[in-house]
Enzyme design. Structure first.
Site, PDB file in Angstrom:
ATOM      1  N   TYR A   1      17.926  29.451   7.072  1.00 30.90           N
ATOM      2  CA  TYR A   1      16.670  30.054   7.526  1.00 30.90           C
ATOM      3  C   TYR A   1      16.615  30.139   9.039  1.00 30.90           C
ATOM      4  O   TYR A   1      16.903  29.161   9.744  1.00 30.90           O
ATOM      5  CB  TYR A   1      15.470  29.236   7.047  1.00 30.90           C
ATOM      6  CG  TYR A   1      15.147  29.404   5.588  1.00 30.90           C
ATOM      7  CD1 TYR A   1      14.830  30.662   5.073  1.00 30.90           C
ATOM      8  CD2 TYR A   1      15.146  28.318   4.727  1.00 30.90           C
ATOM      9  CE1 TYR A   1      14.515  30.813   3.723  1.00 30.90           C
ATOM     10  CE2 TYR A   1      14.830  28.457   3.391  1.00 30.90           C
ATOM     11  CZ  TYR A   1      14.514  29.708   2.885  1.00 30.90           C
ATOM     12  OH  TYR A   1      14.211  29.855   1.571  1.00 30.90           O
TER      13      TYR A   1
ATOM     14  N   MET B   1      13.513  23.658   1.465  1.00 27.46           N
ATOM     15  CA  MET B   1      12.685  22.917   0.512  1.00 27.46           C
ATOM     16  C   MET B   1      13.518  22.043  -0.431  1.00 27.46           C
ATOM     17  O   MET B   1      13.181  20.892  -0.700  1.00 27.46           O
ATOM     18  CB  MET B   1      11.811  23.887  -0.290  1.00 27.46           C
ATOM     19  CG  MET B   1      10.794  23.183  -1.169  1.00 27.46           C
ATOM     20  SD  MET B   1       9.805  24.315  -2.157  1.00 27.46           S
ATOM     21  CE  MET B   1       8.732  25.032  -0.949  1.00 27.46           C
TER      22      MET B   1
ATOM     23  N   LYS C   1       0.846  -1.201   0.000  1.00 29.44           N
ATOM     24  CA  LYS C   1       0.000   0.000   0.000  1.00 29.44           C
ATOM     25  C   LYS C   1       0.881   1.252   0.000  1.00 29.44           C
ATOM     26  O   LYS C   1       2.085   1.182   0.251  1.00 29.44           O
ATOM     27  CB  LYS C   1      -0.919  -0.012   1.224  1.00 29.44           C
ATOM     28  CG  LYS C   1      -0.185  -0.002   2.569  1.00 29.44           C
ATOM     29  CD  LYS C   1      -1.152  -0.251   3.726  1.00 29.44           C
ATOM     30  CE  LYS C   1      -0.429  -0.355   5.059  1.00 29.44           C
ATOM     31  NZ  LYS C   1      -1.324  -0.766   6.155  1.00 29.44           N
TER      32      LYS C   1
HETATM   33  C1  LIG Z   1      -0.553  -1.840   6.795  1.00 31.53           C
HETATM   34  C2  LIG Z   1      -1.082  -3.117   7.278  1.00 31.53           C
HETATM   35  C3  LIG Z   1      -0.217  -4.213   7.471  1.00 31.53           C
HETATM   36  C4  LIG Z   1       1.286  -4.092   7.363  1.00 31.53           C
HETATM   37  O1  LIG Z   1       1.773  -3.495   8.558  1.00 31.53           O
HETATM   38  P1  LIG Z   1       3.328  -3.365   8.856  1.00 31.53           P
HETATM   39  O2  LIG Z   1       3.394  -2.851  10.239  1.00 31.53           O
HETATM   40  O3  LIG Z   1       3.864  -2.388   7.866  1.00 31.53           O
HETATM   41  O4  LIG Z   1       3.922  -4.710   8.687  1.00 31.53           O
HETATM   42  C5  LIG Z   1      -0.768  -5.426   7.820  1.00 31.53           C
HETATM   43  N1  LIG Z   1      -2.102  -5.567   7.996  1.00 31.53           N
HETATM   44  C6  LIG Z   1      -2.962  -4.536   7.850  1.00 31.53           C
HETATM   45  C7  LIG Z   1      -4.407  -4.756   8.070  1.00 31.53           C
HETATM   46  C8  LIG Z   1      -2.476  -3.284   7.507  1.00 31.53           C
HETATM   47  O5  LIG Z   1      -3.324  -2.257   7.383  1.00 31.53           O
END
Ligand SMILES: *Cc1c(COP(=O)(O)O)cnc(C)c1O
Length: 358
Positions: free
Chosen positions: A251, A299, A34
């Site tokens: 800055y 930046m 993801k």
């Molecule tokens: C994001 C997610 C994972 C992976 O989690 P990590 O801590 O990155 O291993 C696993 N299960 C669900 C339901 C998630 O949302």
């Protein structure tokens, strides 16, 4: 020559970490990609793992469609499930597995007409109190889904709030709650995120769901679990300045030299994803030598201390994080976690390599 800022991504290291997770947990493992594979590029990572990953997981349907358009044919689980009927239509068209975490999604499925039954992962809230069916409602939800012709396999899942804390009583309690509420129900089980895979053998079931560990950022870095960093965020020195004692840098004049200070300007800034909040003292490597960030990250540029690195010059390579400076140490200095730094990566080009880790 182009700007030297780049995220070098080692796909062989990604495969190494995936294999390690799968072997450690046993059974099958979803590779969680993801958020653009935590900033590493979801399509490239999926292709690199296509030969061995049992399945992939993303958060939302749009992320799954991007993978399907790129030709990824493995099963893809959508972790947030459907937001509306359109998501279920996409799920049927593109053969996606859908998490179901609330009653509204069960109603949505009841109204969905599918040519082929959908695989559903039914999520229980075993103690995180964020999403998932309550344990007391779980068996009834399971029965209702089982009776629907549009639902095929049902995988039983839950998610841990504190699996990265080795002895958390809360995790042991979540496992017990889950096991009690699923006793006697048919179907595969899935409990472990990365922290679970690394720290909770009692939670090993049929499917693991490793995310962050695939990228070599250990969620429990006090132990060496044999992970290899996948991303090296790198750039180069683009200018060198000398500060006299009392002179302020950058800055806000946030850094004031106390002694004669040699400053390297680095082509990297918060628009690339390096955290602006990283304070003076945050570790960075120049020519493979550890030194520190000084002054405000801006930046497009940031400044580092070269006082003890007289050999460093314009063009010297800089590692912001990777093998020499772990992303965890930068995250800690910036008051956040590696997850956020990695998935905030932007603007810099990604350069993929595929060489066996040393
Ligand atoms: C994001 C997610 C994972 C992976 O989690 P990590 O801590 O990155 O291993 C696993 N299960 C669900 C339901 C998630 O949302």
């Amino acid at each position: 020559m182009s700007r030297p800022a780049a995220a070098r991504i080692n796909l062989a290291a990604l495969r190494h970490n995936y294999r390690l997770a799968r072997t450690r947990h046993g059974g099958r493992a979803l590779a969680v990609i993801k958020a653009n594979a935590y900033g590493h590029g979801a399509v490239a990572c999926a292709r690199a793992l296509a030969g061995e990953a049992d399945a992939f997981a993303v958060a939302i349907v749009e992320e799954a469609l991007e993978l399907r358009e790129a030709g990824i044919t493995q099963p893809i689980l959508v972790l947030e499930g459907a937001f509306g009927p359109d998501d279920l239509i996409h799920a049927s068209t593109h053969d996606l597995w859908m998490v179901v975490h609330q009653a509204e999604q069960i109603d949505m499925l009841a109204a969905h007409h599918a040519a082929r039954p959908l695989t559903v992962w039914l999520k229980m809230d075993s103690g995180m109190r964020r999403a998932g069916l309550m344990p007391a409602d779980y068996a009834a939800a399971h029965a209702r889904l089982s009776a629907m012709p549009q639902v095929g396999q049902i995988v039983l899942m839950t998610h841990f709030a504190r699996a990265d804390e080795p002895d958390a009583a809360a995790t042991a309690e979540q496992i017990a709650v889950f096991d009690r509420a699923t006793a006697g129900l048919p179907g595969a089980r899935s409990l472990c995120n990365s922290g679970g895979v690394l720290g909770w053998p009692a939670a090993y079931r049929d499917w693991a769901r490793p995310g962050i560990l695939l990228y070599g950022a250990d969620p429990m870095p006090s132990d060496d679990h044999g992970l290899t960093p996948v991303m090296t965020l790198e750039s180069a020195i683009m200018n060198v300045r000398n500060l006299a004692p009392g002179e302020a840098l950058g800055y806000g004049g946030r850094f004031v030299a106390e002694v004669p200070t040699r400053v390297g300007l680095v082509a990297m800034g918060y628009a690339d994803g390096y955290p602006r909040i990283a304070p003076t003292g945050t570790p960075v490597a120049v020519d493979g030598q550890l030194t520190r960030v000084i002054g405000r990250v801006s930046m497009d540029m940031m400044t580092v201390d070269l006082t003890d690195l007289p050999g460093a010059h314009i063009g010297s390579p800089v590692e912001l994080w990777g093998h020499t400076v772990s992303v965890n140490t930068v995250a800690q200095a910036a008051g956040t976690i590696a997850y956020e730094l990695l998935c905030n990566l932007k603007r810099v080009r990604r350069e993929y390599i595929d060489t066996a880790p040393a």
